[in-house]
Structure formats: structure tokens, C-alpha cells
Design a protein around this motif. Structure first.
Motif, mmCIF file in Angstrom:
data_model
loop_
_atom_site.group_PDB
_atom_site.id
_atom_site.type_symbol
_atom_site.label_atom_id
_atom_site.label_comp_id
_atom_site.label_asym_id
_atom_site.label_seq_id
_atom_site.Cartn_x
_atom_site.Cartn_y
_atom_site.Cartn_z
ATOM 1 N N VAL A 217 64.457 57.953 57.364
ATOM 2 C CA VAL A 217 64.278 58.911 56.611
ATOM 3 C C VAL A 217 65.608 59.456 56.244
ATOM 4 C CG1 VAL A 217 64.365 61.490 56.641
ATOM 5 C CG2 VAL A 217 62.412 59.642 58.601
ATOM 6 N N THR A 223 64.177 63.285 51.930
ATOM 7 C CA THR A 223 64.234 64.699 52.370
ATOM 8 C C THR A 223 66.317 64.577 52.731
ATOM 9 O OG1 THR A 223 62.087 64.409 52.740
ATOM 10 C CG2 THR A 223 63.376 66.466 53.700
ATOM 11 N N SER A 240 60.559 66.019 58.615
ATOM 12 C CA SER A 240 60.525 64.306 58.446
ATOM 13 C C SER A 240 60.863 62.777 59.481
ATOM 14 C CB SER A 240 61.111 63.765 57.364
ATOM 15 O OG SER A 240 60.919 64.868 55.973
ATOM 16 N N GLU A 244 58.493 60.256 61.568
ATOM 17 C CA GLU A 244 58.789 59.099 61.681
ATOM 18 C C GLU A 244 58.778 58.801 62.804
ATOM 19 O OE1 GLU A 244 59.909 55.302 60.307
ATOM 20 O OE2 GLU A 244 59.201 56.867 58.434
#
Length: 250
Positions: A217, A223, A240, A244
Motif C-alpha cells: 500500500v 493512499t 487500504s 490489502e
């Protein structure tokens, strides 16, 4: 001290997509957690204020052993002892001697030592040359903050305190009360700290999954919280990473 979690583990790792001095930084600071100037033995005497720096052979040998064992566990090659024995000849003399005494039990691991001021420079000029650093309480506290600055700040700095019987885990930055409730705190250090705790509990699969999710991420750069150059909130970055973890195929 109550739990005797005498070893403070502070990993420093660079991530793609985050500005850092080098893109291949990956070392661990092993900080002695119970002695040194942080022993908090201070008193006034004859118009002077005195702080005692307590260093024992027993604690120095124990923390050196943790450093070498962590080096093996993380499949690293070298352990570096950081001290200031040219000035603090007795206290850091004991720390350095104890390190090399323990090093004799690990002949396949490279061992060396630097003064703390030289180390502060080397972390800037050649951070990729470090694998595991072992040092005393105050030095470890300062160098780990410097290390965090190399890789994007305290928002990427997890931490674990371990002993023979207990473990206690918290991010290097603590509770960060100055930004509480603003939605701008970087959750990565807390999430990475959770991964450290799971690793300590031998939950290796989920620990590795969390670490990989954070790396993916953050490296994607879509993000990110303000400290990493983005404009996402704490909740958005957290979501996020959770997504993930749930969706990642690893």
C-alpha cells in the motif's frame, strides 16, 4: 522494568514510494531497555545535580545475546556495537567488552563496533551497511529516531519490548497526543507493531501478511497520510491496508 522486557527492538526499513536517503535500508536497532542514564537515578549534592549512568555486565551480555539471536532470526550477517568507550571508559568499556565476549559464541556472524557519534554520521552516509545495531538505552533512543527519519519518519517506526517471559509492543512515537483526533496520524507504525507482536507469538503467516500489505500500500503511493506526502486520513490508509490484507494473494 516490572515485566523485565529488557530488549527494545526497533526495525528501520525503507519503502518504495517514500522519500528516503537510500532505497535499500533494512536494519534493526537492539536497545538495552533497563539501564544507562534512563535508570532515573538522579540527586542533588553540594549545589550539583547528578545523574548516575548504570551499566552492568549481566545486562550488557544479555542484550548482546539478543542482538546476535535477532541477527540469525532475520538472516543478517553483522552485528555492530555502538558505544562511547573512549570517553565513558568504565561504563561503555563494560558494554563493549561484554559484546565481544558474547560475539565469541557466534563465530559465523561478523561483529564490529563504532562510537555513537560516528554511527550517527554513518547512518546518514552509509545506512545500507548496517544489519543489527546493539547499544545502550539513551544511544538507542536517539539513533532509532534518526533511523526513522531516514525512511519517512516515525509513522513507519514500529517497536517491541521483549524479555525472557514477556513482550510489550508500542510504536516508537508513543501515543502522539498532539495530533490525536485530527485524522492525520500515520497508522503504519501501529500496524507494523502489531505484526511484530504476532511474530513474537509465532503467528508468522499473518505477521508476514500484514508486513507485505503495508509495504504494497505504501509503495503504491495512492493512499498516504500527510507525513508521507499524501492527503489521505488515518482511516483511509488503515482501510487500504486492511483491504490489502484480506485480498492480497501471499
Amino acid at each position: 522494568k516490572e515485566l523485565d522486557v529488557y530488549a527494545n527492538l526497533r526495525p528501520i526499513k525503507s519503502y518504495r514510494g517514500v522519500r528516503s536517503i537510500s532505497d535499500n535500508i533494512d536494519f534493526l536497532i537492539v536497545r538495552e531497555n533497563t539501564e544507562g542514564l534512563y535508570s532515573q537515578i538522579e540527586y542533588e549534592q553540594d549545589n550539583k545535580v547528578i545523574a548516575q549512568r548504570v551499566i552492568t555486565r549481566r545486562a550488557s551480555e544479555k542484550i548482546a545475546k539478543v542482538a546476535f539471536e535477532q541477527c540469525i532470526a532475520k538472516q543478517k550477517q553483522k552485528v555492530t556495537c555502538v558505544h562511547k568507550s573512549n570517553v565513558l571508559k568504565k561504563t561503555d568499556g563494560v558494554f563493549k567488552e561484554s559484546f565481544y565476549k558474547i560475539a565469541e559464541n557466534y563465530p559465523n556472524i561478523e561483529s564490529n563496533d563504532f562510537y555513537v557519534d560516528a554511527t550517527a554520521m554513518y547512518l546518514i552516509t552509509q545506512p545500507q551497511n548496517f544489519d543489527v545495531i546493539v547499544t545502550s538505552n539513551l544511544f538507542g533512543d536517539i539513533l532509532s529516531d534518526e533511523g526513522a527519519g531516514l525512511v519517512g519518519g516515525l509513522g513507519l517506526a514500529p517497536s517491541g519490548n521483549i524479555g525472557d517471559d514477556h513482550g510489550l509492543f508500542e510504536p516508537v512515537h508513543g501515543s502522539a497526543p498532539d495530533i490525536a483526533g485530527k485524522g492525520i496520524a500515520n497508522p503504519c507504525s501501529m500496524i507494523l507493531t502489531i505484526a511484530m507482536m504476532l511474530d513474537y507469538l509465532k503467528e508468522y503467516e499473518i505477521s508476514n501478511k500484514i508486513n507485505k500489505a503495508v509495504e504494497n500500500v505504501v509503495s503504491a503511493g495512492k493512499t498516504l497520510t500527510p507525513d508521507l506526502g499524501g492527503n489521505s486520513t488515518t482511516s483511509e490508509l488503515t482501510k487500504s491496508i486492511v483491504d490489502e490484507i484480506l485480498e492480497g494473494d501471499y
